[in-house]
Design a protein around this motif. Sequence first.
Motif, mmCIF file in Angstrom:
data_model
loop_
_atom_site.group_PDB
_atom_site.id
_atom_site.type_symbol
_atom_site.label_atom_id
_atom_site.label_comp_id
_atom_site.label_asym_id
_atom_site.label_seq_id
_atom_site.Cartn_x
_atom_site.Cartn_y
_atom_site.Cartn_z
ATOM 1 N N LEU A 25 36.996 45.325 32.377
ATOM 2 C CA LEU A 25 37.398 46.588 31.642
ATOM 3 C C LEU A 25 38.934 46.879 31.423
ATOM 4 O O LEU A 25 39.371 47.253 30.458
ATOM 5 C CB LEU A 25 36.919 47.781 32.283
ATOM 6 C CG LEU A 25 35.447 47.843 32.022
ATOM 7 C CD1 LEU A 25 34.647 49.101 33.138
ATOM 8 C CD2 LEU A 25 34.807 48.304 30.544
ATOM 9 N N PRO A 26 39.864 46.625 32.067
ATOM 10 C CA PRO A 26 41.210 46.747 32.258
ATOM 11 C C PRO A 26 41.993 46.181 30.990
ATOM 12 O O PRO A 26 42.482 46.780 30.214
ATOM 13 C CB PRO A 26 42.046 46.427 33.539
ATOM 14 C CG PRO A 26 40.991 46.524 34.347
ATOM 15 C CD PRO A 26 39.654 46.210 33.914
ATOM 16 N N GLY A 27 41.562 44.941 30.844
ATOM 17 C CA GLY A 27 42.239 44.209 29.760
ATOM 18 C C GLY A 27 41.571 44.576 28.261
ATOM 19 O O GLY A 27 42.259 44.718 27.427
ATOM 20 N N LEU A 28 40.343 44.898 28.407
ATOM 21 C CA LEU A 28 39.362 45.392 27.334
ATOM 22 C C LEU A 28 40.250 46.818 26.826
ATOM 23 O O LEU A 28 40.316 46.902 25.636
ATOM 24 C CB LEU A 28 37.961 45.478 27.376
ATOM 25 C CG LEU A 28 37.204 45.822 26.209
ATOM 26 C CD1 LEU A 28 37.311 44.712 25.273
ATOM 27 C CD2 LEU A 28 35.580 46.059 26.766
ATOM 28 N N LEU A 29 40.412 47.535 27.784
ATOM 29 C CA LEU A 29 41.022 48.942 27.424
ATOM 30 C C LEU A 29 42.243 48.896 26.792
ATOM 31 O O LEU A 29 42.866 49.344 25.886
ATOM 32 C CB LEU A 29 41.015 49.987 28.716
ATOM 33 C CG LEU A 29 39.581 50.335 29.130
ATOM 34 C CD1 LEU A 29 39.645 51.069 30.545
ATOM 35 C CD2 LEU A 29 39.026 51.150 27.885
ATOM 36 N N TYR A 30 43.065 47.803 27.630
ATOM 37 C CA TYR A 30 44.438 47.599 27.046
ATOM 38 C C TYR A 30 44.666 47.214 25.405
ATOM 39 O O TYR A 30 45.389 47.950 24.657
ATOM 40 C CB TYR A 30 45.235 46.447 27.802
ATOM 41 C CG TYR A 30 46.224 45.730 27.195
ATOM 42 C CD1 TYR A 30 47.598 46.528 27.474
ATOM 43 C CD2 TYR A 30 46.410 44.800 26.093
ATOM 44 C CE1 TYR A 30 48.843 46.140 26.953
ATOM 45 C CE2 TYR A 30 47.500 44.104 26.072
ATOM 46 C CZ TYR A 30 48.677 44.915 26.080
ATOM 47 O OH TYR A 30 49.875 44.330 25.600
#
Length: 307
Positions: A25-30
Motif C-alpha cells: 500500500l505505501p508504494g502504491l499510494l506514493y
Amino acid sequence: MAFHRDKKSLLKRLVDQKYLIVLLLPGLLYYIILKVGPMFGMIIAFKRYNVASGILGSPWVGFKYFVDFVENPYFFRVIRNTVLLCFYQLAIAFPVPILFALLLNEIGHTRFKRLVQTVSYLPHFISVVIVIGLLKQMVSPTSGIVNQIISSFGGDPVNFFMKKQWFRTLYIGTGVWQEMGWGAILYISAIANIDPQLYEAARIDGGGRFRCMWSITIPGILPTIVIVFLLNLGQILNIGFEKVLLMYNPAIYETADLISTFVYRSGLQQGNYSFGAAVDLMNAVVTIIIIAFTNKLSRKLSDISLW
C-alpha cells in the motif's frame, strides 16, 4: 455461477495475502498520489492556462504550444544538447560500472575486494550540491588544485565553468565518479549467481582469466546489462535539471541548455506554464516511443526485454 466462484476465489486470495497487500500500500499510494494524480494537470499543455481561471476554466488552444516549441529558435539547440549528453552518458558512464564489476570480480583478496567496493559506492550518498561545490573548488581559476597544477607546468588558469566546451566533460566525469561503484553492485550480484562449475570446467580446458571473463562472465550478466540499458533509455531525453542547474550559466547555454532546464526557465521562471507543460509532455511521449521501439528490437534480437 462461474463469476461468483471467481469472485470468492479472488476475495480468498486477498484475505490470505492481506499482509503483503498492506506492505504494498505505501508504494502504491506514493505512485497514485505523486505520479498518477498529477497527470490530470497535463491538460494545461492544450490550454491557455490562467491561474485565476484554473485548469478546467482555461480556454482550449489545441496543439498551439507544441507548434510554438518546434518553431522556437532554441528548439534545435536544446534537442541537440539533450541527445548529445544522453549519448555520452550511454557511451561512457553506462559501461564503466560493468567494467568495474568485471575487474573487481578478478580480485582474489577478499578483504581488499570488499574495501574497494565499499569505498567506490560511498560517493553515491553524497549530495549533488556538495559534489558540484567540491568540483567548483577544485577547478577554481584562483585557488583550485587543477589550475595550480596547470600553472605549475607553465599554463594559464582555465575558468572551466565559463567554458562551454568543458560542461559535458565535467558533467559526465562527476557522474561516473559518483555512480560507478553504486551501479556496479547490480552486476556484482549477477556475477555471483553464475555457476562456479563453469569456471572450473573452463580452467580445466586451459581457459585463462580473460577467456573466462569473455566466455562465461559477460554472457552470464548479459540479460542484466540489456535490462539496465533499456531502463537507462527511459532517461534518454529526461535528464534531471538539478545538477545542470548547479553547473550552468548563460555563458555556457550553448552546450548546457537541455530540455529540462528549458522547461524550468520557460515554465516556472517566465510563468508560461502551458508552454512548459507542452514541452515536457512532448519529451515524455518521444521517450516512451524510443523505449517501446528499443524493447521490441531487443526482444527480436536477444529474447531479452522489459515486457
